[in-house]
Design an enzyme around this catalytic site. Structure first.
Site, PDB file in Angstrom:
ATOM      1  NE  ARG A 162      -3.341  -2.858   0.474  1.00  0.00           N
ATOM      2  CZ  ARG A 162      -4.062  -3.443  -0.470  1.00  0.00           C
ATOM      3  NH1 ARG A 162      -4.125  -2.951  -1.699  1.00  0.00           N
ATOM      4  NH2 ARG A 162      -4.701  -4.555  -0.230  1.00  0.00           N
TER       5      ARG A 162
ATOM      6  CD  GLU B 224      -6.116  -8.364   6.141  1.00  0.00           C
ATOM      7  OE1 GLU B 224      -4.940  -7.979   6.042  1.00  0.00           O
ATOM      8  OE2 GLU B 224      -7.088  -7.716   5.733  1.00  0.00           O
TER       9      GLU B 224
ATOM     10  NE  ARG C 226      -1.462  -3.573  12.590  1.00  0.00           N
ATOM     11  CZ  ARG C 226      -2.072  -3.875  11.446  1.00  0.00           C
ATOM     12  NH1 ARG C 226      -2.117  -5.118  11.009  1.00  0.00           N
ATOM     13  NH2 ARG C 226      -2.650  -2.936  10.724  1.00  0.00           N
TER      14      ARG C 226
ATOM     15  CE  LYS D 152      -5.764  -1.698  10.132  1.00  0.00           C
ATOM     16  NZ  LYS D 152      -6.056  -2.283   8.805  1.00  0.00           N
TER      17      LYS D 152
ATOM     18  CG  ASP E  38      -8.665  -1.921   6.280  1.00  0.00           C
ATOM     19  OD1 ASP E  38      -7.796  -1.364   6.971  1.00  0.00           O
ATOM     20  OD2 ASP E  38      -8.406  -2.647   5.302  1.00  0.00           O
TER      21      ASP E  38
ATOM     22  CD  GLU F  92      -5.396  -0.350   1.975  1.00  0.00           C
ATOM     23  OE1 GLU F  92      -4.799  -0.163   3.052  1.00  0.00           O
ATOM     24  OE2 GLU F  92      -5.925  -1.431   1.674  1.00  0.00           O
TER      25      GLU F  92
ATOM     26  CG  HIS G  69     -15.037  -2.760   2.228  1.00  0.00           C
ATOM     27  ND1 HIS G  69     -15.034  -3.626   1.154  1.00  0.00           N
ATOM     28  CD2 HIS G  69     -13.988  -3.116   2.993  1.00  0.00           C
ATOM     29  CE1 HIS G  69     -14.028  -4.471   1.282  1.00  0.00           C
ATOM     30  NE2 HIS G  69     -13.365  -4.181   2.380  1.00  0.00           N
TER      31      HIS G  69
ATOM     32  CD1 TRP H 266     -11.791  -9.117   2.931  1.00  0.00           C
ATOM     33  CD2 TRP H 266     -10.812 -10.688   1.690  1.00  0.00           C
ATOM     34  NE1 TRP H 266     -10.708  -9.586   3.638  1.00  0.00           N
ATOM     35  CE2 TRP H 266     -10.089 -10.553   2.901  1.00  0.00           C
ATOM     36  CE3 TRP H 266     -10.384 -11.632   0.745  1.00  0.00           C
ATOM     37  CZ2 TRP H 266      -8.945 -11.309   3.186  1.00  0.00           C
ATOM     38  CZ3 TRP H 266      -9.240 -12.392   1.031  1.00  0.00           C
ATOM     39  CH2 TRP H 266      -8.529 -12.229   2.237  1.00  0.00           C
TER      40      TRP H 266
HETATM   41  C1  BDP Z   1      -5.514  -3.402   4.984  1.00  0.00           C
HETATM   42  C2  BDP Z   1      -4.595  -3.543   3.820  1.00  0.00           C
HETATM   43  C3  BDP Z   1      -3.643  -4.687   3.923  1.00  0.00           C
HETATM   44  C4  BDP Z   1      -2.990  -4.682   5.294  1.00  0.00           C
HETATM   45  C5  BDP Z   1      -4.045  -4.724   6.370  1.00  0.00           C
HETATM   46  C6  BDP Z   1      -3.486  -4.558   7.782  1.00  0.00           C
HETATM   47  O1  BDP Z   1      -5.369  -3.679   2.646  1.00  0.00           O
HETATM   48  O2  BDP Z   1      -2.711  -4.546   2.890  1.00  0.00           O
HETATM   49  O3  BDP Z   1      -2.121  -5.754   5.442  1.00  0.00           O
HETATM   50  O4  BDP Z   1      -4.923  -3.649   6.206  1.00  0.00           O
HETATM   51  O5  BDP Z   1      -3.648  -3.478   8.344  1.00  0.00           O
HETATM   52  O6  BDP Z   1      -5.842  -2.054   5.041  1.00  0.00           O
HETATM   53  O7  BDP Z   1      -2.925  -5.487   8.338  1.00  0.00           O
END
Ligand code: BDP
Length: 578
Positions: free
Chosen positions: A46, A169, A202, A238, A243, A271, A399, A421
């Site tokens: 990103r 993820e 995180r 976050k 996101d 991003e 999103h 997603w």
């Molecule tokens: C999302 C991104 C991804 C990151 C993820 C994260 O698309 O590339 O790895 O967050 O924060 O925003 O771990």
């Protein structure tokens, strides 16, 4: 002395009076970090400012002069730590050769008060340690991490600590061994503790088997763990529950973890906000989150206050920003994106500062003091984020960007490996209406907020319109505060966003005399691209949502040039002829 020197320079550069200088300032947060999502192969996840600044292949032998320039820039805005590698980490970064490279960077950064941190891959004991497991309760695993910490501190005595993305993820983590996030974080914390290091764990997790609402998952995972972490663990959350969208409500974990020090994670790299080709000043986004009142502890329990008054005292307070720095000559991919790095640093120092004041300082230091210059540029910057919200995701939509790249519109996105997603999962448009019902009648995500804050989000009045479709599924004919229907209001907002970009172009064109030709032309060209792409977002989204609403355009607003299918098939930015 370091920060005082830079503050004096700022006073000089912004043209303030120096004869009665008397300033006291101390950072409200102790850890002011940039998280670099830089990979060991030189790419940046990103990243929109060229390749990584860190030349791993040539380190530690060759020290690029830009490493010091980078640390000096950080210091000038109060940043005191850098996580060097991507949260999607490779275990290699913890091997001896890479630790020596990291140590070389630490040596360069040290005079500027910038400590280095590393993202740690949870399964490293297996991948580079030869162990059959990474179970955090296994004594061999614990010993491996203790030895690793000792090795790191031998090379880097002031190493900051580990940042960890676990069980998110596809990343490995303690849940692979039926252990909790607390078990994982505490194991690493024990290894770092003798050296004074910390673990930044995180909260950006969402399980493989999606629950009914991705927005609820971090809270569901972490709320029960409040009070279960070691004293040198911080939880990095976050700003919003999904996101880094153009607009999100504040994350429900703020105010909900009274026994756990929370650290803010903002995304400086854009991003979801047009990469480095759209002029979007993020100061107002950061400020909006920081000033949000969680109401968790009565009125005034803003997110900023939650960060400043953590349960572990001032030592464990902080803010992290996902960096937008790369090897591009202008550092950040565009000149105006430097303002986002700058604003992040200033707000990490003082989360209650005004993003307008910060923009004003930046404009004066970056371009000119000429009368008639700063004001219009600052005005233009201040509205630029709301404009992006309008032309991308107005009224709480979220999103709905293109899959994978996250660039351009993609409200039609559906199918694929996981529902959460896709875009249709979030906007839920149908013949009746649009929006994600997160009230008690829907996913009830709103119940994760303090009751008074929840009541605010549940309301349908003018004060809740910014997050309306985040929390509600409403009929197309729903009456808005403006008196318009929801459908008409949506169209009006999309047009308003594009009109703002057009106004930015005019403003900038009128300021040619104040800016050197090279920078003026670069910004003008980029605004032209932004204008075209804002119209692309607008037309694609309106055409798409119109297939559900089946309503005409409000009077005076032209139909999109093409039918929805055209935009769906055409995935790249539109050309001038489109
Ligand atoms: C999302 C991104 C991804 C990151 C993820 C994260 O698309 O590339 O790895 O967050 O924060 O925003 O771990």
């Amino acid at each position: 002395m370091l920060y005082g020197a830079f503050r004096l320079l700022r006073e000089i550069q912004t043209g303030r009076r120096l004869d009665d200088l008397d300033i006291e300032s101390a950072p409200a947060l102790r850890l002011r970090l940039l998280d670099h999502w830089d990979n060991l192969d030189g790419t940046v996840e990103r990243g929109y400012a060229g390749p990584s600044l860190w030349n791993w292949a040539k380190l530690p032998g060759r020290i690029d002069s830009r490493y010091a320039a980078y640390a000096r820039a950080d210091a000038s805005i109060g940043i005191n730590g850098a996580v060097l590698n991507n949260v999607n980490a490779r275990a290699e970064s913890l091997t001896d050769p890479y630790l020596r490279k990291t140590a070389a960077l630490a040596d360069v950064f040290r005079p500027y008060g910038v400590r280095v941190y590393l993202s740690a891959r949870f399964s490293a004991p297996m991948e580079i340690g030869g162990l059959p497991t990474a179970d955090p309760l296994d004594p061999r695993v614990r010993a491996w991490w203790r030895d690793k910490a000792d090795e790191i501190y031998r090379l880097i005595p002031d190493f900051g600590g580990f940042l960890v993305k676990a069980n998110s993820e596809g990343q490995p983590g303690p849940q692979d061994y039926a252990r909790t996030h607390a078990d994982g974080a505490n194991m690493l914390a024990d290894a770092l503790e003798p050296h004074g290091g910390i673990v930044i764990w995180r909260a950006f997790v969402y399980a493989k088997d999606a629950s009914d609402d991705r927005a609820k998952q971090a809270y569901e995972e972490f709320k029960p763990l409040d009070g279960r972490f070691r004293r040198n663990v911080m939880l990095q959350v976050k700003n919003g529950p999904i996101d880094f969208q153009p607009r999100e409500p504040f994350h429900p974990l703020f105010g909900a973890m009274p026994k756990t020090p929370l650290m803010m994670e903002f995304q400086i790299t854009k991003e979801y906000l047009g990469f480095s080709s759209h002029l979007v000043y993020l100061g107002p986004l950061f400020e909006e989150t920081l000033r949000s009142d969680t109401l968790a502890d009565g009125p005034g329990s803003t997110v900023a206050r939650v960060l400043e008054h953590g349960p572990a005292g001032p030592e464990l307070t902080g803010m992290a920003g996902v960096s937008n720095v790369g090897a591009d000559r202008n550092w950040t991919g565009s000149i105006f994106d430097q303002a986002n790095w700058y604003a992040f640093g200033r707000l990490a120092w003082d989360p209650e500062a005004s993003s307008r004041d910060i923009a004003d300082d930046w404009v004066r230091m970056t371009f000119s003091h000429a009368p008639g210059f700063a004001r219009p540029v600052v005005d233009m910057m201040m509205g630029s984020r709301e404009a992006a919200v309008d032309y991308m995701t107005p009224l709480g939509l979220h999103h709905i960007m293109a899959r994978d790249t996250h660039y351009g519109p993609g409200p039609w996105t559906s199918g694929g490996p996981r529902a959460d997603w896709t875009a249709v999962y979030y906007h839920r448009a149908d013949a009746q209406g649009v929006g994600f019902d997160r009230t008690a009648g829907g996913s009830n995500a709103v119940a994760q907020y303090a009751p008074a804050a929840a009541a605010r989000f549940e309301g349908l009045g003018p004060g809740s319109e910014k997050t309306l479709l985040w929390f509600h599924h409403l009929p197309w004919g729903h009456r808005m505060a403006s008196g318009r229907t929801l459908w008409d209001e949506l169209v009006v907002r999309y047009f308003r966003g594009v009109a703002y970009v057009s106004a930015m172009r005019r403003t900038w064109a009128g300021l040619r005399a104040h800016v050197d030709p090279e920078r003026h032309a670069e910004v003008a060209a980029s605004l032209r691209v932004q204008h075209r792409e804002a119209a692309w977002w607008r037309d694609a989204c309106i055409a798409y949502f119109q297939t559900f609403s089946r309503r005409p355009m409000p009077r005076g607003y032209p139909e999109p040039k093409h039918p929805a299918r055209f935009y769906e098939e055409r995935r790249s930015p539109l050309g001038a002829d489109d």
